[in-house]
Scaffold this motif. Structure first.
Motif, short mmCIF file in Angstrom:
data_model
loop_
_atom_site.label_atom_id
_atom_site.label_comp_id
_atom_site.label_asym_id
_atom_site.label_seq_id
_atom_site.Cartn_x
_atom_site.Cartn_y
_atom_site.Cartn_z
N SER A 29 0.82 -1.22 0.00
CA SER A 29 0.00 0.00 0.00
C SER A 29 0.85 1.27 0.00
N GLN A 30 2.15 1.15 0.26
CA GLN A 30 3.04 2.33 0.27
C GLN A 30 3.76 2.50 -1.07
N ILE A 31 3.62 1.53 -1.97
CA ILE A 31 4.43 1.55 -3.20
C ILE A 31 3.57 2.00 -4.39
N TYR A 32 4.05 3.00 -5.11
CA TYR A 32 3.32 3.58 -6.24
C TYR A 32 4.18 3.40 -7.49
N ARG A 33 3.85 2.36 -8.28
CA ARG A 33 4.64 2.08 -9.49
C ARG A 33 4.05 2.90 -10.65
N ILE A 34 4.89 3.74 -11.20
CA ILE A 34 4.42 4.68 -12.24
C ILE A 34 4.29 4.01 -13.59
N ASP A 35 3.15 4.24 -14.24
CA ASP A 35 3.07 4.12 -15.68
C ASP A 35 2.43 5.43 -16.10
N HIS A 36 3.23 6.36 -16.61
CA HIS A 36 2.70 7.72 -16.74
C HIS A 36 1.53 7.81 -17.71
N TYR A 37 1.35 6.77 -18.56
CA TYR A 37 0.17 6.76 -19.43
C TYR A 37 -1.11 6.82 -18.61
N LEU A 38 -1.10 6.18 -17.45
CA LEU A 38 -2.32 6.13 -16.64
C LEU A 38 -2.68 7.51 -16.07
N GLY A 39 -1.69 8.41 -16.02
CA GLY A 39 -1.97 9.76 -15.53
C GLY A 39 -2.52 10.67 -16.62
N LYS A 40 -2.49 10.20 -17.85
CA LYS A 40 -2.97 11.07 -18.94
C LYS A 40 -4.48 11.22 -18.85
N GLU A 41 -4.91 12.44 -19.06
CA GLU A 41 -6.34 12.75 -18.91
C GLU A 41 -7.20 11.84 -19.80
N THR A 42 -6.77 11.63 -21.03
CA THR A 42 -7.62 10.84 -21.93
C THR A 42 -7.59 9.36 -21.59
N VAL A 43 -6.55 8.90 -20.92
CA VAL A 43 -6.56 7.51 -20.48
C VAL A 43 -7.58 7.36 -19.36
N GLN A 44 -7.60 8.34 -18.44
CA GLN A 44 -8.64 8.30 -17.40
C GLN A 44 -10.03 8.47 -18.00
N ASN A 45 -10.07 9.18 -19.11
CA ASN A 45 -11.36 9.39 -19.75
C ASN A 45 -11.94 8.08 -20.30
N ILE A 46 -11.11 7.08 -20.49
CA ILE A 46 -11.64 5.78 -20.91
C ILE A 46 -12.62 5.28 -19.84
N PHE A 47 -12.28 5.47 -18.57
CA PHE A 47 -13.21 5.08 -17.49
C PHE A 47 -14.53 5.84 -17.63
N ALA A 48 -14.40 7.17 -17.79
CA ALA A 48 -15.62 7.98 -17.84
C ALA A 48 -16.45 7.61 -19.06
N PHE A 49 -15.79 7.48 -20.18
CA PHE A 49 -16.49 7.20 -21.43
C PHE A 49 -17.22 5.86 -21.34
N ARG A 50 -16.52 4.86 -20.83
CA ARG A 50 -17.11 3.52 -20.79
C ARG A 50 -18.15 3.38 -19.68
N PHE A 51 -17.87 3.96 -18.51
CA PHE A 51 -18.68 3.60 -17.35
C PHE A 51 -19.59 4.73 -16.87
N ALA A 52 -19.59 5.87 -17.56
CA ALA A 52 -20.54 6.91 -17.17
C ALA A 52 -21.55 7.16 -18.29
N ASN A 53 -21.54 6.30 -19.31
CA ASN A 53 -22.46 6.45 -20.44
C ASN A 53 -23.19 5.14 -20.68
N THR A 54 -24.48 5.19 -20.67
CA THR A 54 -25.28 3.96 -20.79
C THR A 54 -25.18 3.35 -22.18
N ILE A 55 -25.10 4.20 -23.21
CA ILE A 55 -25.29 3.68 -24.56
C ILE A 55 -24.14 2.79 -25.05
#
Ligand SMILES: NC(=O)c1ccc[n+]([C@@H]2O[C@H](COP(=O)([O-])OP(=O)(O)OC[C@H]3O[C@@H](n4cnc5c(N)ncnc54)[C@H](OP(=O)(O)O)[C@@H]3O)[C@@H](O)[C@H]2O)c1
Length: 497
Positions: free
Chosen positions: A188-214
């Motif tokens: 729980s203290q270790i944060y392994r970086i993959d900087h792609y995951l910090g990109k706004e549009t990568v996080q937007n995959i979550f929003a796009f997929r899981f905040a839209n019903t269609i």
């Protein structure tokens, strides 16, 4: 009511803390970390009780390090110290430099004293975030020395460790590094970086997929024909020859960023947006990817090298390192059975673009005659990770006029147009999340190891084969012809991002 989306978007200020950057005179610190921190400071997203301590070998005073930091921020941050002088002066007062060698016990003892003094002066409450911005061979040593030096005073404060990529260079070394770090720190203290995951549009995959019903009813084998993921660079290896020639595209990009993009595209909806739930779903996808045997590697993995690679600085003149990889992955689960995921990445390609394309199946009955529907292709949804971050949907529409003639058209969501600004740098998100203790956008130990286990059969097979015929693609193209053949064999073609 749904719980709010928490991923990297929390608005709360992190608690007081000191960020210690190991490798503070290096390239990553100059180009990414210090500029991201200054931008966060200017956006008032850092706590008032916050300091930065740079740790590296060469002798430097605090003021010299501040001058270097200022030059970095001026060059790479969005906020410019020349324009925001008062903010810079305030920020600079929180920057310190600590000379020491990573192996020296004494350096850590002195560091511990210094951090305690800063706690007293700046109210940082004993909380420590250690950032390993160093070559990977130092990670375990620094963690061990940190453990021995007991840097956090007992009684409540937290210590966290951010580990840069690459995390290992094969499964055995990643496993060994996990073991070494976990001997000192809890997972729980270790944060392994993959900087792609910090990109706004990568996080937007979550929003796009899981905040839209269609989308959900379509996001599966019933409607999706195949998925293409491209991460293309137009530049070569720049000054990274020494690292890159040992790593290559498979290790540098596929094992980390591209498998993460596959996992985010294919994962099931998590039960909540906390780190455990999200990472549990991602790892299920990685575990469901069909392992490759020797024959599969020969059939479904393509490698390439651009024409001038062997003349790049610090690259062996007879190097067989791949600067391009394309491969086909199959995910053996209920949602994706039979749907190929084609993934490619390379240097010196036709353009810089990272894009995930969901290619839908053709309509079941071609209502429009061949000539009027000429050039019409099945629907595509594309998630543009970079540049011009956004999402588009391509579909058929009737052209104006009395005759029925169709064209492909696009509905385009562009981040900068909709929200008035281009997204911030990934490192801003990741630094803040680590300070807040949110590990959702970082890799867990098992994820890293499963990702390595997927690429190991490729590395092992390549090691057995005779040297490839390299170089095999010209700079400015989309890679070797064999990458096109990989899709052509399945009756498909790459679609340029
Ligand atoms: N650069 C990037 O854009 C980038 C992107 C993604 C990931 N990364 C990763 O980030 C990490 C750092 O990369 P980098 O490019 O910043 O490396 P770098 O430019 O080579 O910097 C290395 C740093 O480590 C310090 N150092 C080396 N040996 C030391 C020792 N024995 N004791 C104390 N300090 C020592 C150096 O200090 P002195 O110079 O004072 O000796 C320097 O500050 C790597 O793991 C890399 O893969 C980098």
């Amino acid at each position: 009511m749904f719980p709010p989306l928490r991923v990297g978007l929390s608005a709360t200020l992190p608690p007081p803390n000191i960020l210690v950057i190991f490798g503070a005179t290096g390239d990553l610190t100059a180009r990414k970390l210090l500029p991201a921190l200054f931008d966060l400071f200017c956006a008032r997203k850092l706590p008032a009780q916050f300091c930065i301590v740079g740790f590296a070998r060469r002798e430097k005073s605090d003021d010299e390090f501040r001058a270097d930091a200022r030059a970095s921020a001026q060059r790479f941050a969005r906020a410019k110290p020349d324009d925001a002088r008062a903010r810079w002066d305030e920020f600079a007062q929180r920057i310190f430099y600590h000379t020491g060698s990573f192996d020296s016990f004494d350096a850590y003892t002195r560091l511990a004293e210094r951090l305690r003094e800063l706690d007293t002066t700046y109210g940082t409450q004993g909380n420590r975030l250690f950032y390993l911005a160093t070559a990977p061979e130092h990670y375990a040593l620094i963690a061990e020395r940190l453990g021995a030096a007991h840097l956090a005073p007992p009684g409540g404060p937290w210590e966290r460790l951010i580990v840069e990529k690459p995390f290992g260079n094969d499964l055995a070394s990643a496993h060994a590094l996990n073991r070494q770090l976990l001997a000192i720190f809890d997972e729980s203290q270790i944060y392994r970086i993959d900087h792609y995951l910090g990109k706004e549009t990568v996080q937007n995959i979550f929003a796009f997929r899981f905040a839209n019903t269609i989308l959900e009813p379509l996001w599966n084998r019933n409607y999706v024909d195949h998925v293409q993921i491209t991460a293309a660079e137009s530049i070569g290896i720049e000054n990274r020859g020494e690292y890159y020639d040992k790593a290559g595209a498979l290790r540098d990009m596929v094992q980390s960023h591209l498998l993460q993009l596959v996992a985010l595209t294919a994962m099931e909806p998590p039960v909540s947006f906390d780190a455990t739930a999200v990472r549990d779903e991602k790892i299920k996808v990685l575990r469901a990817i069909c392992p490759l045997c020797d024959r599969d590697v020969d059939d479904v993995v393509v490698r390439g090298q651009y024409d001038a690679y062997r003349t790049e600085p610090r690259v062996a003149p007879d190097s067989n390192t791949e600067t391009f990889v394309a491969l086909k992955l199959m995910i053996e689960n209920w949602r994706w059975a039979g749907v190929p995921f084609y993934v490619r990445t390379g240097k010196r390609l036709a353009k810089r673009a990272t894009e995930i394309q969901i290619h839908f199946k053709p309509v079941p009955h071609p209502l429009f005659a061949h000539d009027v529907g000429n050039g019409i292709t099945p629907n595509v949804i594309a998630l543009r990770i970079q540049p011009d971050e956004g999402i588009y949907w391509e579909f058929a529409a009737k052209r104006p006029g009395q005759a029925i003639q169709l064209s492909n058209v696009r509905m385009d969501f562009c981040y900068a147009d909709s929200f008035g600004a281009a997204p911030g740098d990934a490192y801003e998100t990741l630094l803040l999340d680590a300070m807040r203790g949110d590990a959702t956008l970082f890799n867990r130990n098992d994820e890293v190891e499963v990702a390595w286990s997927l690429v190991m059969p490729i590395l092992e097979r390549w090691a057995q084969l005779p040297p490839p015929r390299f170089p095999n693609y010209a700079a400015g193209t989309w890679g070797p012809i064999t990458a096109d053949e990989l899709l052509a064999r399945d009756g498909r073609a790459w679609r340029a991002p």
